[in-house]
Design an enzyme around this catalytic site. Sequence first.
Site, PDB file in Angstrom:
ATOM      1  N   PHE B 243      81.977  43.235 -44.980  1.00 45.74           N
ATOM      2  CA  PHE B 243      82.622  42.670 -44.966  1.00 45.74           C
ATOM      3  C   PHE B 243      81.657  41.377 -45.654  1.00 45.74           C
ATOM      4  O   PHE B 243      82.741  40.021 -45.874  1.00 45.74           O
ATOM      5  CB  PHE B 243      81.886  42.126 -43.468  1.00 45.74           C
ATOM      6  CG  PHE B 243      82.765  42.390 -42.429  1.00 45.74           C
ATOM      7  CD1 PHE B 243      84.665  41.746 -42.397  1.00 45.74           C
ATOM      8  CD2 PHE B 243      82.207  43.481 -41.170  1.00 45.74           C
ATOM      9  CE1 PHE B 243      85.269  42.700 -41.666  1.00 45.74           C
ATOM     10  CE2 PHE B 243      83.724  43.640 -39.797  1.00 45.74           C
ATOM     11  CZ  PHE B 243      84.685  43.420 -40.177  1.00 45.74           C
ATOM     12  N   HIS B 245      82.406  41.360 -48.710  1.00 45.89           N
ATOM     13  CA  HIS B 245      82.203  41.297 -50.090  1.00 45.89           C
ATOM     14  C   HIS B 245      84.398  40.389 -49.690  1.00 45.89           C
ATOM     15  O   HIS B 245      84.510  39.456 -50.183  1.00 45.89           O
ATOM     16  CB  HIS B 245      83.712  42.480 -50.481  1.00 45.89           C
ATOM     17  CG  HIS B 245      81.957  43.352 -51.352  1.00 45.89           C
ATOM     18  ND1 HIS B 245      81.745  42.915 -52.596  1.00 45.89           N
ATOM     19  CD2 HIS B 245      80.955  43.951 -50.671  1.00 45.89           C
ATOM     20  CE1 HIS B 245      80.598  43.528 -52.585  1.00 45.89           C
ATOM     21  NE2 HIS B 245      80.632  44.645 -51.906  1.00 45.89           N
ATOM     22  N   GLU B 246      84.731  40.633 -48.687  1.00 43.76           N
ATOM     23  CA  GLU B 246      85.754  40.533 -47.679  1.00 43.76           C
ATOM     24  C   GLU B 246      85.379  39.014 -47.599  1.00 43.76           C
ATOM     25  O   GLU B 246      86.117  38.604 -48.145  1.00 43.76           O
ATOM     26  CB  GLU B 246      85.635  41.174 -46.379  1.00 43.76           C
ATOM     27  CG  GLU B 246      87.041  41.113 -45.502  1.00 43.76           C
ATOM     28  CD  GLU B 246      87.753  41.389 -43.889  1.00 43.76           C
ATOM     29  OE1 GLU B 246      87.711  42.274 -44.463  1.00 43.76           O
ATOM     30  OE2 GLU B 246      88.627  40.765 -43.937  1.00 43.76           O
ATOM     31  N   ARG B 247      83.857  37.977 -46.692  1.00 44.95           N
ATOM     32  CA  ARG B 247      84.053  37.245 -46.422  1.00 44.95           C
ATOM     33  C   ARG B 247      84.687  36.281 -47.392  1.00 44.95           C
ATOM     34  O   ARG B 247      84.507  34.750 -47.413  1.00 44.95           O
ATOM     35  CB  ARG B 247      83.051  37.604 -45.515  1.00 44.95           C
ATOM     36  CG  ARG B 247      83.022  37.286 -44.264  1.00 44.95           C
ATOM     37  CD  ARG B 247      82.623  37.418 -43.820  1.00 44.95           C
ATOM     38  NE  ARG B 247      82.822  38.558 -42.553  1.00 44.95           N
ATOM     39  CZ  ARG B 247      82.175  39.169 -41.422  1.00 44.95           C
ATOM     40  NH1 ARG B 247      80.359  38.924 -41.533  1.00 44.95           N
ATOM     41  NH2 ARG B 247      82.566  39.449 -40.765  1.00 44.95           N
ATOM     42  N   ALA B 249      85.496  36.821 -50.600  1.00 43.65           N
ATOM     43  CA  ALA B 249      86.593  36.554 -50.656  1.00 43.65           C
ATOM     44  C   ALA B 249      87.490  35.404 -50.034  1.00 43.65           C
ATOM     45  O   ALA B 249      87.939  34.053 -51.291  1.00 43.65           O
ATOM     46  CB  ALA B 249      87.067  37.504 -50.740  1.00 43.65           C
TER      47      ALA B 249
END
Lengths: 383, 383
Positions: B243, B245-247, B249
């Site tokens: 998460f 890495h996702e956040r 981005a």
Amino acid sequence: MGDDLYFTKDHNQVRRAVRDFVKKEINPYVDEWEEKGMIPLHDLFKKMGDLGFLGIRYDEKYGGMGLDYWYELIFLEEMAHTPCGGVPMAVAVQTNMATPAIADFGSEYLKQTYLTPAIKGDMVAAIAVTEPDAGSDVAALKSFARKEGDHYILNGSKTYITNGIQADFLTLLARTSDEPGYNSFSLFVVPTDLEGFAVSKKLDKLGMRSSDTAELFFDNVKIPAQNLIGVEGEGFVQQMMQFQHERFAAIPIGYIGVVDIINETIEYLKGRIVFGKPLIAKQVLRHRIAEWLAEAEALKQLTYHIVQMKMEGQDVTKQISMGKLLSGQLLVKVADGCLQMYGGMGFMNEMRVSRFFRDTKLLAIGGGANEVMCEIISKTAGL
Amino acid sequence: MSSDLIFTKDHEMVRKSIRDFVNKEINPNVDEWEEKGLTPLNDLFKKMGDLGFLGIRYDEKNGGEGLDYWYELVFLEEIARIHCGGIPMAIAVQSCMATPSIEQFGSDYLKETYLKGALKGDLVAAIAITEPDAGSDVAALKSFATKQGDHYLLNGSKTYITNGTQADFLTLLARTSDDPGYHSFSLFVVPTDIKGFAVSKKLDKMGMRSSDTAELYFDNMKIPAENLIGVEGEGFIHQMMQFQHERFAVLPLTYIGIEEMIKETVKYIKERIVFGKPLISKQVLRHRIAQWLAENEAIKHLSYHIVRMKMKGQDATKEISMGKLLAGNLVNKVADGCLQMHGGMGFMNEMRISRSFRDSRLTSIGGGASEVMCEIIAKTSGI
């Protein structure tokens, strides 16, 4: 977190020295000075000057420490931990508001006679720009310095002058020509022991009470021509550059003061039982605080970016205006929000939060109001 | 200005090649893909994979470029300039949301079989976490994978799955135990060609229309045991790390998106004549924009700080949560404010601002809602 990415052991040593000084030599006296409406600036500045704190980034030739902007930032961050706004402001006037123009544009004579003693703490400095009819609109200044032989005759008045009661000299902006436009002003060093200088009023303020603020009057004050800072007619431009140092100094308190008051509020909320539970258990309060912390962190990182730009000699007018705008807004919002969380207790003068609430309002006004910052951002962003 | 403090010539070369790709291969097709509600991901990803764009920071041995987080940031900043939110999101799913855990915790077999394929653009990936009854509350997941010899039997459903109608494999979180607590979940690579997989619905959305979103159904799917990512029972923990890495981005996608929105709005209000003057001459609009620019600049430098922390291997959970919270809040405010400045024209679908308004609303919801960010900030700050 992540502070170790920016600060070395040498930085941390300076930080520790300033922190210790604030704890030992300032904090124990804050309540007394706030009550009196006056800090003994000559005493305090002498102690600070002896330790080199008043000239962190200034040349060693003039008694400075010859360090860089990162050290200046550390100094400002540590001063911001003082439990009132008045003392850090008085100190910042000495280091960041009234002396940068002398260091940048002043003659060797002015540096030896005024900058060096200001750095050593032997003289108290003030910056005299604002007038009853000219605040953010600097070009509306009326004070006039007329050249007559080897001196200037100064007439006029200045107001809201921090350190004004105690100052040994003023760094003062006055008209030297009636022509419209920005090239009709000059900066001077005005010693306050000249005949014709008068403190016409000690002003009574909402906050920043430990710091003295004066209205000043100039009646045919004879200023030696050698006290002109830089070039005649370029005072406005020089002051605009000096303002960048002043405004930068208003940013660290935005993220340091805010986090300090939040930490104090959290401690209070943990101990305050409401409906059988500590107040901190309320999600709505925790989320409000989380958002303030996020804004403070972003402001801090913008500030560190500004320091990096300054280190490279880049023009930071836009970024400093952004930082000052955000700092003033965040302080006002958090001061109000924290006071609210204290409830009735927050309204009592014995609580630091009530002083914080009163002091911080000035950060959105002094040194160029939020609205002026928006104008500068608009202009520099090409709007 | 000042970006030269952060980015090198090599960074700028990568930036330019991505920008060129976006301008040539993506932007001319955006309107068509928005209209269709579908981006041809296999085609697009193949082209991007050939150029090495999908695996910027991944190890070369897995088909990546072996570059660092600064290059990943540059990549995200440039895809943020695509003329819609859906395509950047679809790409970020492939490079920052569905694959980091395979690289970090996956076996050599999984890297060889799926990660490589994804980075080359031969396989389209999706991340399958959310369920009809479990969004931000991940622990409420019901999908269950029961171990049976050399495979797991998967039953359940997932929803709001970006790239879900086209995905060749899902990175999927499911329960592997009924025990309460956070150690009852596991992450799997689930190929969508296994029997029992079904796209039960293609969802119709307010915005992000070029990106396909699916509801998925799993009926006794036999997942080979070797498709388990990392350790059985540790899927929740693995996903919490993924998460981040996702956040992260979301940050560049948002502050660049905001810059673009403002740029377009300024251009519009410079040309729009109202009461005989261009709309930009209205101070209230200029100050509103100045405020947004200041807030956006602070988020950008918080993001750069996060990259520095990541480069040193520091835990940036708190800072990323702060950044995502601020970005989501700001983009909602700016999108609404820019549309307002466009007036009636802003309400027309032919204007990019109306699409930005619809697309950006997801920022404060997807990948963990603003309220969840506040919870994380509160916890990591000890509140």
